[in-house]
Design a protein around this motif. Structure first.
Motif, PDB file in Angstrom:
ATOM      1  N   SER A  40       0.838  -1.202   0.000  1.00  0.00           N
ATOM      2  CA  SER A  40       0.000   0.000   0.000  1.00  0.00           C
ATOM      3  C   SER A  40       0.871   1.249   0.000  1.00  0.00           C
ATOM      4  CB  SER A  40      -0.929   0.002   1.216  1.00  0.00           C
ATOM      5  OG  SER A  40      -1.872  -1.027   1.107  1.00  0.00           O
ATOM      6  N   ALA A  41       1.909   1.253   0.842  1.00  0.00           N
ATOM      7  CA  ALA A  41       2.821   2.406   0.896  1.00  0.00           C
ATOM      8  C   ALA A  41       3.571   2.570  -0.426  1.00  0.00           C
ATOM      9  CB  ALA A  41       3.806   2.238   2.051  1.00  0.00           C
ATOM     10  N   LEU A  42       4.003   1.460  -1.024  1.00  0.00           N
ATOM     11  CA  LEU A  42       4.728   1.512  -2.292  1.00  0.00           C
ATOM     12  C   LEU A  42       3.836   2.060  -3.413  1.00  0.00           C
ATOM     13  CD1 LEU A  42       7.288   0.818  -3.935  1.00  0.00           C
ATOM     14  CD2 LEU A  42       6.301  -1.464  -4.279  1.00  0.00           C
ATOM     15  N   ALA A  43       2.641   1.508  -3.561  1.00  0.00           N
ATOM     16  CA  ALA A  43       1.729   1.966  -4.612  1.00  0.00           C
ATOM     17  C   ALA A  43       1.309   3.410  -4.383  1.00  0.00           C
ATOM     18  CB  ALA A  43       0.512   1.044  -4.685  1.00  0.00           C
ATOM     19  N   ASP A  44       1.172   3.820  -3.129  1.00  0.00           N
ATOM     20  CA  ASP A  44       0.806   5.190  -2.793  1.00  0.00           C
ATOM     21  C   ASP A  44       1.845   6.175  -3.329  1.00  0.00           C
ATOM     22  OD1 ASP A  44      -0.886   7.105  -1.442  1.00  0.00           O
ATOM     23  OD2 ASP A  44       0.677   7.250   0.088  1.00  0.00           O
ATOM     24  N   LEU A  46       4.121   5.392  -5.859  1.00  0.00           N
ATOM     25  CA  LEU A  46       4.336   5.227  -7.300  1.00  0.00           C
ATOM     26  C   LEU A  46       3.165   5.673  -8.170  1.00  0.00           C
ATOM     27  CD1 LEU A  46       6.286   1.867  -7.359  1.00  0.00           C
ATOM     28  CD2 LEU A  46       7.169   4.202  -7.509  1.00  0.00           C
ATOM     29  N   ASP A  47       1.942   5.630  -7.659  1.00  0.00           N
ATOM     30  CA  ASP A  47       0.776   6.059  -8.446  1.00  0.00           C
ATOM     31  C   ASP A  47       0.969   7.441  -9.075  1.00  0.00           C
ATOM     32  OD1 ASP A  47      -0.930   3.877  -8.426  1.00  0.00           O
ATOM     33  OD2 ASP A  47      -2.507   4.865  -7.279  1.00  0.00           O
ATOM     34  N   ASN A  73      -5.169   4.786  -3.022  1.00  0.00           N
ATOM     35  CA  ASN A  73      -5.517   6.038  -3.710  1.00  0.00           C
ATOM     36  C   ASN A  73      -6.872   5.990  -4.407  1.00  0.00           C
ATOM     37  OD1 ASN A  73      -3.105   7.280  -2.953  1.00  0.00           O
ATOM     38  ND2 ASN A  73      -2.032   6.462  -4.720  1.00  0.00           N
ATOM     39  N   GLY A  74      -7.846   5.367  -3.782  1.00  0.00           N
ATOM     40  CA  GLY A  74      -9.199   5.342  -4.333  1.00  0.00           C
ATOM     41  C   GLY A  74      -9.448   4.279  -5.381  1.00  0.00           C
ATOM     42  N   HIS A  75      -8.533   3.358  -5.595  1.00  0.00           N
ATOM     43  CA  HIS A  75      -8.771   2.278  -6.560  1.00  0.00           C
ATOM     44  C   HIS A  75      -8.202   0.955  -6.037  1.00  0.00           C
ATOM     45  CE1 HIS A  75      -4.650   3.408  -7.673  1.00  0.00           C
ATOM     46  NE2 HIS A  75      -4.533   2.215  -8.207  1.00  0.00           N
ATOM     47  N   VAL A  76      -8.619  -0.121  -6.682  1.00  0.00           N
ATOM     48  CA  VAL A  76      -8.187  -1.463  -6.284  1.00  0.00           C
ATOM     49  C   VAL A  76      -6.954  -1.858  -7.084  1.00  0.00           C
ATOM     50  CG1 VAL A  76      -8.825  -3.911  -6.256  1.00  0.00           C
ATOM     51  CG2 VAL A  76     -10.511  -2.178  -5.637  1.00  0.00           C
ATOM     52  N   VAL A  77      -5.965  -2.413  -6.385  1.00  0.00           N
ATOM     53  CA  VAL A  77      -4.762  -2.960  -7.014  1.00  0.00           C
ATOM     54  C   VAL A  77      -4.794  -4.461  -6.789  1.00  0.00           C
ATOM     55  CG1 VAL A  77      -2.244  -3.008  -6.998  1.00  0.00           C
ATOM     56  CG2 VAL A  77      -3.450  -0.853  -6.553  1.00  0.00           C
ATOM     57  N   LYS A  78      -4.758  -5.231  -7.873  1.00  0.00           N
ATOM     58  CA  LYS A  78      -4.736  -6.686  -7.755  1.00  0.00           C
ATOM     59  C   LYS A  78      -3.312  -7.140  -7.462  1.00  0.00           C
ATOM     60  CE  LYS A  78      -8.651  -7.420 -10.738  1.00  0.00           C
ATOM     61  NZ  LYS A  78      -9.149  -8.011 -11.974  1.00  0.00           N
TER      62      LYS A  78
END
Length: 165
Positions: A40-44, A46-47, A73-78
């Protein structure tokens, strides 16, 4: 809104039009083996840089629990996984807008000096790209006969290696 420092420990190569797909784009050093919070922290982070991250794949031997999806960030990451035939020290991120990104995964228990060297090595554009496993092996070789704690293999890797013998 107050400034919020990124929680992901990350080093990225500069974006280049001559980027080779599958080549390392940098390195990530998670703090724990809690993949849900770490991804979650990584995608937050990199988005906004790479566009909406839609999928993430990790080597399943390195993580005790792998979530099937994250809300970032308001969307689903698989989230998916791969086995050892791929590079076990790599995380793959996919974005509809920017394509594929590959990062070296530095085990959370890695000593600070080793992690710092690995973050730097993976984030430099070099003439001959090294794989994540090659970078980890080079760092491990550096520790032969040195008192600094070595880089440890992913959780469960030793057990998997014993099964292969």
């Amino acid at each position: 809104m107050p400034f919020r420092a990124p929680t992901a420990r990350l080093a990225l190569k500069p974006v280049s039009p001559s980027r080779i797909p599958g080549e390392l784009d940098g390195a990530w050093w998670p703090r724990t083996r809690d993949l849900t919070s770490e991804l979650s922290a990584l995608a937050d982070v990199l988005d906004p840089l790479w566009g909406r991250i839609t999928r993430i794949a990790v080597d399943r031997r390195g993580w005790p629990v792998i979530p099937r999806r994250l809300f970032v960030n308001g969307h689903v990451v698989k989230v998916g996984w791969f086995d050892s035939e791929r590079d076990p020290h790599r995380v793959l991120l996919l974005s509809y807008t920017a394509g594929r990104w590959d990062l070296l995964v530095i085990p959370p228990e890695t000593a600070v000096p080793s992690a710092t060297r690995l973050l730097a090595a993976a984030s430099v554009r070099a003439g001959s790209p090294m794989t994540a496993t090659a970078l980890m092996a080079a760092e491990q070789a550096r520790h032969d006969g040195v008192s600094e704690p070595p880089v440890r293999p992913p959780h469960g890797a030793a057990r998997a290696a014993r099964r292969l013998r």
